[in-house]
Scaffold this motif. Sequence first.
Motif, PDB file in Angstrom:
ATOM      1  N   MET A  68       0.631  -1.254  -0.127  1.00 51.10           N
ATOM      2  CA  MET A  68      -0.277   0.165  -0.649  1.00 51.10           C
ATOM      3  C   MET A  68       0.447   1.457  -0.074  1.00 51.10           C
ATOM      4  O   MET A  68       0.465   1.887  -0.673  1.00 51.10           O
ATOM      5  CB  MET A  68      -0.599  -0.174   0.873  1.00 51.10           C
ATOM      6  N   TRP A  82      -0.455  -4.866  -6.576  1.00 60.12           N
ATOM      7  CA  TRP A  82      -1.720  -4.185  -6.718  1.00 60.12           C
ATOM      8  C   TRP A  82      -2.786  -4.883  -8.044  1.00 60.12           C
ATOM      9  O   TRP A  82      -3.826  -5.234  -7.425  1.00 60.12           O
ATOM     10  CB  TRP A  82      -1.665  -2.758  -6.571  1.00 60.12           C
ATOM     11  N   GLU A  89      -9.113  -9.811  -4.859  1.00 62.61           N
ATOM     12  CA  GLU A  89      -9.635  -8.800  -3.995  1.00 62.61           C
ATOM     13  C   GLU A  89     -11.098  -8.897  -3.733  1.00 62.61           C
ATOM     14  O   GLU A  89     -11.729  -8.973  -2.291  1.00 62.61           O
ATOM     15  CB  GLU A  89      -9.538  -7.437  -3.541  1.00 62.61           C
ATOM     16  N   TRP A 157      -5.825   3.324   0.196  1.00 62.72           N
ATOM     17  CA  TRP A 157      -7.187   2.265  -0.948  1.00 62.72           C
ATOM     18  C   TRP A 157      -7.435   2.679  -1.428  1.00 62.72           C
ATOM     19  O   TRP A 157      -8.410   3.842  -0.980  1.00 62.72           O
ATOM     20  CB  TRP A 157      -7.630   1.425   0.881  1.00 62.72           C
ATOM     21  N   TYR A 296      -5.340  -8.510   3.534  1.00 66.50           N
ATOM     22  CA  TYR A 296      -5.131  -7.110   3.676  1.00 66.50           C
ATOM     23  C   TYR A 296      -4.044  -6.690   5.159  1.00 66.50           C
ATOM     24  O   TYR A 296      -3.871  -5.851   5.191  1.00 66.50           O
ATOM     25  CB  TYR A 296      -6.404  -6.129   4.179  1.00 66.50           C
TER      26      TYR A 296
END
Length: 410
Positions: A68, A82, A89, A157, A296
């Motif tokens: 992140m 990512w 996700e 995020w 996460y």
Amino acid sequence: MENTLNDTEAVVETSSAAETPSTACSRKEILPAFCITVVAAVALYVLMMYLQPMLMNNNFIYDFGTMMSGCMEGSIEYYVAWFFADLTEGSFIAALPASIGMIIMGFVAAALERKKSKHAGTGVAGNGHIFLAMFLTTCAALILGQVIYGSLFSSGWIPTFAVVLTVQVFVIFYGVNWKKILTSLIVGTIITFPVCYWLLYGIVSPLGLPLFIAVSVGVAIVVPLCSLIFRLMPWMDIPAPAPGSNPTDQNKSKFFVHQILGDIGQLTIWGSSWATVGMYIGGIIGWVMNPLHPAYGSGNFPLLIMVQVVTGALAILIWYPKWKKNGMAFTFAGIVFASAIVSTYPPSWAIVIPTIIIGAVVFAPLVDWVLKVFRFKGTYHPICLIQLSIFTVCAAWSFAVMYLIMPMLA
């Protein structure tokens, strides 16, 4: 009717207490598989929680927080990381090895489905013939989203993964000629992100709700909105749905296990039991390399797996008569709900257990009811109505957790 979000005709029925004895007793067909699955999921959770403290110093892969931070600083390396995290996700795992495992096994499942192999499991929910187009369009949408909206990483995020839920269903629903793919890619990507981003930072985050609700509400808005836009484009016609078989016609224990994993796979739209196996194996590898890499960086990855499997198992057991009669029940929606809750709030059993029960019990009849209320006729993809059901219950239960259960725990 196949277990896929491509269904354009939803069977809407009201559950009756006056089931025939044979239907009411049919759960016995899957009861052994249910017991074994739940025991295995709990045992895996206990084992992983026992091992996790021993693994906390492992740094063989970056943790989620580092990824992140890297994206916020504009690192190309972490932009790539990512991208891969976005692919899983939707399942709340968001881990590089999990995505690689899911991709590999997704292509295996698609090939087995095309060959009509008895080992295909749930295949890729009937979409094996267009799976390559689905995958490539999804990848292109994720890349395009980062190119257009990547500067917003500075705010923290951002819901770039939302296009996995919209662009992919447009490809499934409208078809795969090049005009349709480009239209689905461009329109879906450009519209999806800003809607979800505004909901995230304008409403959902200030209220302390699960961040997924922003995506859920966003999908419920974007899909019908894009469908209206597509009606202005003559080439965006809706092909007739392919007929599907009833998955309960196979060996009942085999159906049960594969359908749980297939329901979990619906969180990323693929609906593939084998892709879910690959995702979990990859996720566990990533967890061993660094327990703060998946889920996460919360350290709740063992709990997430258990909750997803147990919620899915309980839902299919409860709604097995509906599965057997119609070949479809919207049991996967409860897994989305339960995953969002356990990924957001403290891992207390006072929260986890009722969340599993709500997820298993509520959604199959609720989605049917919502489809009936909206008089769904298949003129747009039903994912928007499914997400409407999910975010409504998720928001209500989140407020109960925040303002009733958590104060008691404190």
